[in-house]
Write a protein that holds these residues in place. Structure first.
Motif, mmCIF file in Angstrom:
data_model
loop_
_atom_site.group_PDB
_atom_site.id
_atom_site.type_symbol
_atom_site.label_atom_id
_atom_site.label_comp_id
_atom_site.label_asym_id
_atom_site.label_seq_id
_atom_site.Cartn_x
_atom_site.Cartn_y
_atom_site.Cartn_z
ATOM 1 N N TYR A 143 0.818 -1.213 0.000
ATOM 2 C CA TYR A 143 0.000 0.000 0.000
ATOM 3 C C TYR A 143 0.853 1.265 0.000
ATOM 4 C CZ TYR A 143 -3.558 3.374 1.494
ATOM 5 O OH TYR A 143 -4.401 4.449 1.580
ATOM 6 N N TYR A 144 1.890 1.288 0.814
ATOM 7 C CA TYR A 144 2.662 2.516 0.976
ATOM 8 C C TYR A 144 3.803 2.666 -0.036
ATOM 9 C CZ TYR A 144 0.264 3.356 5.402
ATOM 10 O OH TYR A 144 -0.695 3.606 6.356
ATOM 11 N N ILE A 145 4.317 1.543 -0.561
ATOM 12 C CA ILE A 145 5.477 1.629 -1.447
ATOM 13 C C ILE A 145 5.152 1.147 -2.864
ATOM 14 C CG2 ILE A 145 7.840 0.823 -1.829
ATOM 15 C CD1 ILE A 145 8.155 0.667 1.201
ATOM 16 N N ALA A 146 4.693 -0.107 -2.986
ATOM 17 C CA ALA A 146 4.473 -0.658 -4.324
ATOM 18 C C ALA A 146 3.405 0.117 -5.093
ATOM 19 C CB ALA A 146 4.065 -2.134 -4.218
ATOM 20 N N ALA A 147 2.408 0.636 -4.388
ATOM 21 C CA ALA A 147 1.331 1.363 -5.067
ATOM 22 C C ALA A 147 1.829 2.647 -5.714
ATOM 23 C CB ALA A 147 0.208 1.682 -4.077
ATOM 24 N N ARG A 148 2.979 3.184 -5.264
ATOM 25 C CA ARG A 148 3.528 4.417 -5.824
ATOM 26 C C ARG A 148 4.390 4.165 -7.058
ATOM 27 N NH1 ARG A 148 2.436 8.139 -1.868
ATOM 28 N NH2 ARG A 148 2.082 7.283 0.219
ATOM 29 N N SER A 165 -8.320 2.087 -5.749
ATOM 30 C CA SER A 165 -7.737 3.037 -4.796
ATOM 31 C C SER A 165 -8.475 3.071 -3.465
ATOM 32 C CB SER A 165 -7.701 4.451 -5.395
ATOM 33 O OG SER A 165 -6.942 4.474 -6.569
ATOM 34 N N PRO A 166 -8.365 1.978 -2.674
ATOM 35 C CA PRO A 166 -8.990 1.990 -1.339
ATOM 36 C C PRO A 166 -8.528 3.213 -0.553
ATOM 37 C CG PRO A 166 -8.149 -0.195 -1.878
ATOM 38 C CD PRO A 166 -7.663 0.721 -2.953
ATOM 39 N N PRO A 167 -9.434 3.873 0.165
ATOM 40 C CA PRO A 167 -9.103 5.154 0.794
ATOM 41 C C PRO A 167 -8.104 5.077 1.938
ATOM 42 C CG PRO A 167 -11.289 4.406 1.458
ATOM 43 C CD PRO A 167 -10.832 3.481 0.377
ATOM 44 N N ASN A 168 -7.922 3.893 2.522
ATOM 45 C CA ASN A 168 -6.966 3.789 3.625
ATOM 46 C C ASN A 168 -6.387 2.386 3.686
ATOM 47 O OD1 ASN A 168 -8.779 2.098 5.304
ATOM 48 N ND2 ASN A 168 -10.005 3.986 5.423
ATOM 49 N N ILE A 169 -5.403 2.216 4.534
ATOM 50 C CA ILE A 169 -4.667 0.958 4.627
ATOM 51 C C ILE A 169 -5.554 -0.181 5.114
ATOM 52 C CG2 ILE A 169 -3.853 1.585 6.947
ATOM 53 C CD1 ILE A 169 -2.016 -0.606 4.335
ATOM 54 N N VAL A 170 -6.508 0.115 5.994
ATOM 55 C CA VAL A 170 -7.387 -0.935 6.517
ATOM 56 C C VAL A 170 -8.243 -1.508 5.388
ATOM 57 C CG1 VAL A 170 -9.240 -1.459 8.134
ATOM 58 C CG2 VAL A 170 -7.396 0.064 8.825
ATOM 59 N N HIS A 171 -8.784 -0.642 4.554
ATOM 60 C CA HIS A 171 -9.566 -1.107 3.412
ATOM 61 C C HIS A 171 -8.702 -1.938 2.472
ATOM 62 C CE1 HIS A 171 -13.202 1.858 3.534
ATOM 63 N NE2 HIS A 171 -12.887 1.395 4.725
ATOM 64 N N PHE A 172 -7.487 -1.478 2.231
ATOM 65 C CA PHE A 172 -6.583 -2.186 1.318
ATOM 66 C C PHE A 172 -6.288 -3.592 1.829
ATOM 67 C CE2 PHE A 172 -2.484 -3.447 -0.385
ATOM 68 C CZ PHE A 172 -2.566 -3.055 -1.721
ATOM 69 N N ILE A 173 -5.957 -3.717 3.109
ATOM 70 C CA ILE A 173 -5.642 -5.023 3.694
ATOM 71 C C ILE A 173 -6.867 -5.927 3.665
ATOM 72 C CG2 ILE A 173 -5.035 -6.198 5.851
ATOM 73 C CD1 ILE A 173 -3.236 -3.802 6.500
ATOM 74 N N GLY A 221 -17.525 0.252 6.485
ATOM 75 C CA GLY A 221 -18.430 0.869 5.530
ATOM 76 C C GLY A 221 -18.228 0.434 4.094
ATOM 77 N N LEU A 222 -17.702 -0.748 3.879
ATOM 78 C CA LEU A 222 -17.482 -1.257 2.524
ATOM 79 C C LEU A 222 -18.701 -2.033 2.042
ATOM 80 C CD1 LEU A 222 -13.803 -2.606 2.386
ATOM 81 C CD2 LEU A 222 -14.797 -0.864 0.926
ATOM 82 N N GLU A 223 -19.271 -1.617 0.929
ATOM 83 C CA GLU A 223 -20.343 -2.383 0.300
ATOM 84 C C GLU A 223 -19.705 -3.440 -0.591
ATOM 85 O OE1 GLU A 223 -23.641 -2.354 0.570
ATOM 86 O OE2 GLU A 223 -23.526 -0.885 2.189
#
Length: 307
Positions: free
Chosen positions: A23-28, A87-95, A178-180
């Motif tokens: 999320y923090y490195i590879a996504a960039r 593009s999940p809005p935060n790390i928790v959503h991404f995981i 809050g993920l549908e």
């Protein structure tokens, strides 16, 4: 068992740390080969992490989440495709999206009448939970039943375990984050054709077979026999053939009644699964080892209730 649970927790901490890197490195990194290259260490990590667990049930869940879900989603993500590309809005959503059996809804339905018509009866999930728990209790009395009956119970248990995972995990994710999410299982045993049951292309079957070979290796720790790959390829070929035949016969106005086609699909699934899907698990006594773990769990719950 406590040591096994401790290893299970460590495995998932390692997996979460790996997804933080994604999320923090590879996504960039620009999508394509360079991003794929940056994800290779995590893909390798997900392949070897389940080998730290020996419990059939814990390693089965872990391998399914990390290999069949995590690796495939990260491969799509490397080319900016799939659910992680939204593009999940935060790390928790991404995981959550990367490691759990959830797919966010891209276009929520606006017609409320359509959604209510497709809702399952509220009693269906509790009924499946009850059947699942009853099978776990029956495992205590394996020696009193015929092996074929135990095999049927084991097959039903595997199916219910998978369906309950798909049904129960999205609920806390939706509530907390809050993920549908899109539904995964829609009562596949009611399918009237292989196309309805699978809804996939031939290449997808081959990939599924290879992924299951890896999951089977994690669970059994024996070299692949390629039986489960043959199972998925067989179903892929038969699904393609079914689609071709249906195009011809539907032009002529022929159609099998659902009362006939439904049992035929279930029979084909049962016969092919008994031939190719389950033998490797049964040869390595995964049914016995899995049921023994459930007996331990039932005894533990009983000890807490009555003491």
């Amino acid at each position: 068992m406590y040591g096994e649970i401790e290893r299970f927790i460590k495995v998932w901490i390692s997996a979460i740390l790996g997804l933080c890197y994604c999320y923090y490195i590879a996504a960039r990194i620009p999508k394509g080969f360079l991003r794929l290259l940056s994800l290779l260490p995590i893909l390798y990590l997900f392949i070897i992490l389940p080998l730290n667990i020996s419990s059939p049930n814990l390693v089965g869940y872990t391998s399914f989440f990390l290999v069949q879900l995590g690796i495939l989603k990260l491969l799509h993500f490397s080319f900016n495709k799939g659910p992680l590309a939204l593009s999940p809005p935060n790390i928790v959503h991404f995981i959550s999206i990367a490691s759990l059996p959830i797919t966010p809804k891209q276009h929520p339905p606006t017609n409320q009448n359509n959604t209510t018509n497709t809702q399952k009866p509220k009693w269906l999930l509790p009924l499946k939970l009850l059947i699942f728990a009853m099978i776990a209790c029956v495992y205590e009395y394996n020696e009193y039943f015929h092996p074929h009956f135990i095999l049927v119970l084991y097959c039903l248990h595997l199916y219910l375990r998978l369906e309950l995972v798909f049904a129960l995990i999205p609920t806390p994710v939706q509530t907390l984050f809050g993920l549908e999410t899109e539904p995964h299982f829609n009562e596949p045993y009611l399918s009237s054709s292989l196309q309805d049951f699978w809804a996939a292309m031939l290449a997808t079957f081959l990939v599924s077979g290879l992924v299951h070979e890896l999951i089977y290796y994690h669970v059994t720790r024996v070299p692949p026999t390629w039986e489960v790959t043959c199972f998925f390829v067989l179903h892929g070929v038969c699904t393609v053939a079914e689609v071709a035949v249906k195009k011809v016969v539907l032009r002529r106005g022929w159609r099998l009644h659902r009362a006939v086609s439904g049992p035929l699909v279930v029979a084909f699934l049962a016969i092919s699964a008994n031939w190719l899907f389950f033998p490797q698990l049964l040869r390595n006594e995964m049914d016995r080892k899995s049921s023994e773990e459930y007996v331990i769990l039932v005894d533990f719950v009983k000890s807490r209730i009555y003491h």
